[in-house]
Design a protein around this motif. Sequence first.
Motif, PDB file in Angstrom:
ATOM      1  N   ALA A 197       0.816  -1.215   0.000  1.00 45.76           N
ATOM      2  CA  ALA A 197       0.000   0.000   0.000  1.00 45.76           C
ATOM      3  C   ALA A 197       0.850   1.266   0.000  1.00 45.76           C
ATOM      4  CB  ALA A 197      -0.938   0.003   1.209  1.00 45.76           C
ATOM      5  N   ARG A 198       2.103   1.153   0.445  1.00 48.48           N
ATOM      6  CA  ARG A 198       2.974   2.333   0.509  1.00 48.48           C
ATOM      7  C   ARG A 198       4.028   2.347  -0.602  1.00 48.48           C
ATOM      8  NH1 ARG A 198       4.321   4.634   6.303  1.00 48.48           N
ATOM      9  NH2 ARG A 198       4.249   6.458   4.945  1.00 48.48           N
ATOM     10  N   ALA A 237       3.962   3.197  -3.902  1.00 51.50           N
ATOM     11  CA  ALA A 237       4.065   4.360  -4.788  1.00 51.50           C
ATOM     12  C   ALA A 237       4.711   5.546  -4.089  1.00 51.50           C
ATOM     13  CB  ALA A 237       2.686   4.741  -5.313  1.00 51.50           C
ATOM     14  N   GLU A 238       4.276   5.858  -2.857  1.00 56.12           N
ATOM     15  CA  GLU A 238       4.837   7.021  -2.179  1.00 56.12           C
ATOM     16  C   GLU A 238       6.293   6.803  -1.786  1.00 56.12           C
ATOM     17  OE1 GLU A 238       3.477   7.877   1.829  1.00 56.12           O
ATOM     18  OE2 GLU A 238       2.447   5.936   1.917  1.00 56.12           O
ATOM     19  N   THR A 239       6.645   5.543  -1.446  1.00 61.27           N
ATOM     20  CA  THR A 239       8.031   5.254  -1.075  1.00 61.27           C
ATOM     21  C   THR A 239       8.935   5.340  -2.297  1.00 61.27           C
ATOM     22  OG1 THR A 239       7.243   3.772   0.671  1.00 61.27           O
ATOM     23  CG2 THR A 239       9.552   3.564   0.025  1.00 61.27           C
ATOM     24  N   PHE A 240       8.490   4.785  -3.415  1.00 64.57           N
ATOM     25  CA  PHE A 240       9.271   4.858  -4.651  1.00 64.57           C
ATOM     26  C   PHE A 240       9.507   6.326  -5.024  1.00 64.57           C
ATOM     27  CE2 PHE A 240      10.295   4.784  -9.065  1.00 64.57           C
ATOM     28  CZ  PHE A 240      10.908   3.555  -9.306  1.00 64.57           C
ATOM     29  N   SER A 241       8.462   7.152  -4.945  1.00 68.60           N
ATOM     30  CA  SER A 241       8.597   8.572  -5.289  1.00 68.60           C
ATOM     31  C   SER A 241       9.560   9.289  -4.351  1.00 68.60           C
ATOM     32  CB  SER A 241       7.222   9.251  -5.249  1.00 68.60           C
ATOM     33  OG  SER A 241       6.369   8.722  -6.234  1.00 68.60           O
ATOM     34  N   ALA A 242       9.494   8.961  -3.057  1.00 73.25           N
ATOM     35  CA  ALA A 242      10.385   9.602  -2.091  1.00 73.25           C
ATOM     36  C   ALA A 242      11.842   9.258  -2.364  1.00 73.25           C
ATOM     37  CB  ALA A 242      10.001   9.183  -0.673  1.00 73.25           C
ATOM     38  N   GLY A 251      20.944  10.169 -10.139  1.00 77.18           N
ATOM     39  CA  GLY A 251      20.338   9.347 -11.167  1.00 77.18           C
ATOM     40  C   GLY A 251      20.484   7.856 -10.898  1.00 77.18           C
ATOM     41  N   LEU A 252      20.472   7.448  -9.613  1.00 76.62           N
ATOM     42  CA  LEU A 252      20.657   6.029  -9.291  1.00 76.62           C
ATOM     43  C   LEU A 252      19.440   5.221  -9.716  1.00 76.62           C
ATOM     44  CD1 LEU A 252      22.274   6.148  -5.722  1.00 76.62           C
ATOM     45  CD2 LEU A 252      23.387   6.052  -7.952  1.00 76.62           C
ATOM     46  N   PRO A 253      19.654   4.007 -10.241  1.00 74.07           N
ATOM     47  CA  PRO A 253      18.518   3.154 -10.611  1.00 74.07           C
ATOM     48  C   PRO A 253      17.736   2.732  -9.378  1.00 74.07           C
ATOM     49  CG  PRO A 253      20.566   2.386 -11.627  1.00 74.07           C
ATOM     50  CD  PRO A 253      20.945   3.418 -10.599  1.00 74.07           C
ATOM     51  N   ILE A 254      16.413   2.770  -9.495  1.00 72.83           N
ATOM     52  CA  ILE A 254      15.518   2.350  -8.427  1.00 72.83           C
ATOM     53  C   ILE A 254      14.512   1.372  -9.015  1.00 72.83           C
ATOM     54  CG2 ILE A 254      13.830   3.114  -6.697  1.00 72.83           C
ATOM     55  CD1 ILE A 254      15.163   5.866  -6.782  1.00 72.83           C
ATOM     56  N   GLY A 255      14.244   0.288  -8.297  1.00 70.82           N
ATOM     57  CA  GLY A 255      13.296  -0.706  -8.782  1.00 70.82           C
ATOM     58  C   GLY A 255      12.410  -1.207  -7.669  1.00 70.82           C
ATOM     59  N   SER A 256      11.303  -1.870  -8.043  1.00 69.82           N
ATOM     60  CA  SER A 256      10.424  -2.475  -7.047  1.00 69.82           C
ATOM     61  C   SER A 256       9.790  -3.727  -7.629  1.00 69.82           C
ATOM     62  CB  SER A 256       9.337  -1.487  -6.599  1.00 69.82           C
ATOM     63  OG  SER A 256       8.449  -1.191  -7.655  1.00 69.82           O
ATOM     64  N   HIS A 257       9.519  -4.694  -6.770  1.00 68.57           N
ATOM     65  CA  HIS A 257       8.823  -5.905  -7.205  1.00 68.57           C
ATOM     66  C   HIS A 257       8.168  -6.571  -5.997  1.00 68.57           C
ATOM     67  CE1 HIS A 257      12.744  -7.626  -5.948  1.00 68.57           C
ATOM     68  NE2 HIS A 257      12.001  -8.652  -5.558  1.00 68.57           N
ATOM     69  N   ASP A 258       7.143  -7.393  -6.275  1.00 68.97           N
ATOM     70  CA  ASP A 258       6.455  -8.111  -5.213  1.00 68.97           C
ATOM     71  C   ASP A 258       7.392  -9.144  -4.589  1.00 68.97           C
ATOM     72  OD1 ASP A 258       4.261  -6.672  -5.925  1.00 68.97           O
ATOM     73  OD2 ASP A 258       3.142  -8.345  -6.793  1.00 68.97           O
ATOM     74  N   VAL A 259       7.358  -9.254  -3.269  1.00 69.90           N
ATOM     75  CA  VAL A 259       8.129 -10.286  -2.588  1.00 69.90           C
ATOM     76  C   VAL A 259       7.558 -11.663  -2.925  1.00 69.90           C
ATOM     77  CG1 VAL A 259       8.798 -11.195  -0.334  1.00 69.90           C
ATOM     78  CG2 VAL A 259       8.812  -8.724  -0.740  1.00 69.90           C
ATOM     79  N   GLY A 283       1.201 -11.063  -3.102  1.00 72.92           N
ATOM     80  CA  GLY A 283       1.358 -10.939  -1.661  1.00 72.92           C
ATOM     81  C   GLY A 283       1.246  -9.505  -1.203  1.00 72.92           C
ATOM     82  N   PRO A 284       1.291  -9.267   0.113  1.00 74.94           N
ATOM     83  CA  PRO A 284       1.082  -7.913   0.651  1.00 74.94           C
ATOM     84  C   PRO A 284       2.343  -7.062   0.721  1.00 74.94           C
ATOM     85  CG  PRO A 284       1.247  -9.480   2.445  1.00 74.94           C
ATOM     86  CD  PRO A 284       1.351 -10.287   1.179  1.00 74.94           C
ATOM     87  N   LEU A 285       3.516  -7.656   0.410  1.00 79.53           N
ATOM     88  CA  LEU A 285       4.774  -6.940   0.575  1.00 79.53           C
ATOM     89  C   LEU A 285       5.471  -6.697  -0.755  1.00 79.53           C
ATOM     90  CD1 LEU A 285       6.216  -8.850   3.679  1.00 79.53           C
ATOM     91  CD2 LEU A 285       4.922  -6.700   3.669  1.00 79.53           C
ATOM     92  N   VAL A 286       6.213  -5.597  -0.822  1.00 81.00           N
ATOM     93  CA  VAL A 286       7.037  -5.301  -1.993  1.00 81.00           C
ATOM     94  C   VAL A 286       8.454  -4.986  -1.528  1.00 81.00           C
ATOM     95  CG1 VAL A 286       5.161  -4.440  -3.443  1.00 81.00           C
ATOM     96  CG2 VAL A 286       6.425  -2.852  -1.976  1.00 81.00           C
ATOM     97  N   GLU A 287       9.390  -5.218  -2.409  1.00 85.84           N
ATOM     98  CA  GLU A 287      10.786  -4.856  -2.155  1.00 85.84           C
ATOM     99  C   GLU A 287      11.144  -3.686  -3.066  1.00 85.84           C
ATOM    100  OE1 GLU A 287      14.795  -6.769  -3.699  1.00 85.84           O
ATOM    101  OE2 GLU A 287      13.957  -7.981  -2.045  1.00 85.84           O
ATOM    102  N   ILE A 288      11.677  -2.623  -2.488  1.00 85.92           N
ATOM    103  CA  ILE A 288      12.120  -1.460  -3.263  1.00 85.92           C
ATOM    104  C   ILE A 288      13.630  -1.363  -3.131  1.00 85.92           C
ATOM    105  CG2 ILE A 288      11.977   1.034  -3.558  1.00 85.92           C
ATOM    106  CD1 ILE A 288       9.158   0.958  -2.615  1.00 85.92           C
TER     107      ILE A 288
END
Length: 289
Positions: A13-14, A16-21, A30-38, A42-47
Amino acid sequence: MGATKLFVTIEKAREAETFSALDRAFEDEGLPIGSHDVEEDGPLVEISVYTHEPEAAAARMASALAAMGIRAEVEREELPEIDWVAHSLEGLRPVRVGRFLVHGSHDRASRRPNDLSIEIEAGLAFGTGHHGTTAGCLEMLTRVVHAERPVRMLDLGSGSGVLAIALAKLTKAPVLATDIDPVAVRVARGNARLNGVAGLVEAEAAAGFHAPAIRWRTPFDLIVANILARPLMQLAPQFAEHLIPGGSAVLSGILVRQRRAVVAVFVGQGFRHVRTIEREGWSTIHLKR
């Protein structure tokens, strides 16, 4: 030395805001940032943030998370030393942008008789043509060159040299390519030779506009810079100083949400906005002095 992956596991649930922050926190680098479901659904993501300076980046990442009230641990994973650009290029199809075809050696068979082919073995330098900023620049430069026929051109922050090579092929005129990274300069020179434009593309190391090669050639008819929004805004007065009246600046490396701020700064330096192209969340802007 390989890169370090810094990552945190949070509630989806958090995300989008965490990725933006984190995107804002590491915007200048300009560091690469990524996210994916654990786990799938499921309810968790790894950023994740990828860096070669893990101590400073981990502290900044933790600070950004704490400001949001997220107290999850910032974990680390050391990555092997791999040429990630060249490695990823092997699995990508050639990219077409108008008459341009950007490809690796493994896709030479994709070339057509009327293509402006750019073969890139990107090495350690950024810029393969697959990124939305590079593709947007190729599209915009085609328009600008057709309309204005520039003869004195600068590719500022040239990376692998894709844009300088493109300009040389479009105009048959000399192009100065500069980058702060000496590795990028070597890669750009090699790519210029590979594409048969070594006699037109001169690659030199430079921090911003501070280089003898720039002083000797200024003013320019056209400056293209695919870097980041904040450095572009800081350099706006120098763009004005190094362009002829009526000259063009093509700017990219700018997120769509940053476009208005960049345009406003350049308008304050006497530029007018001509056109913006948006690709994959990135803006490419054409301004005239």
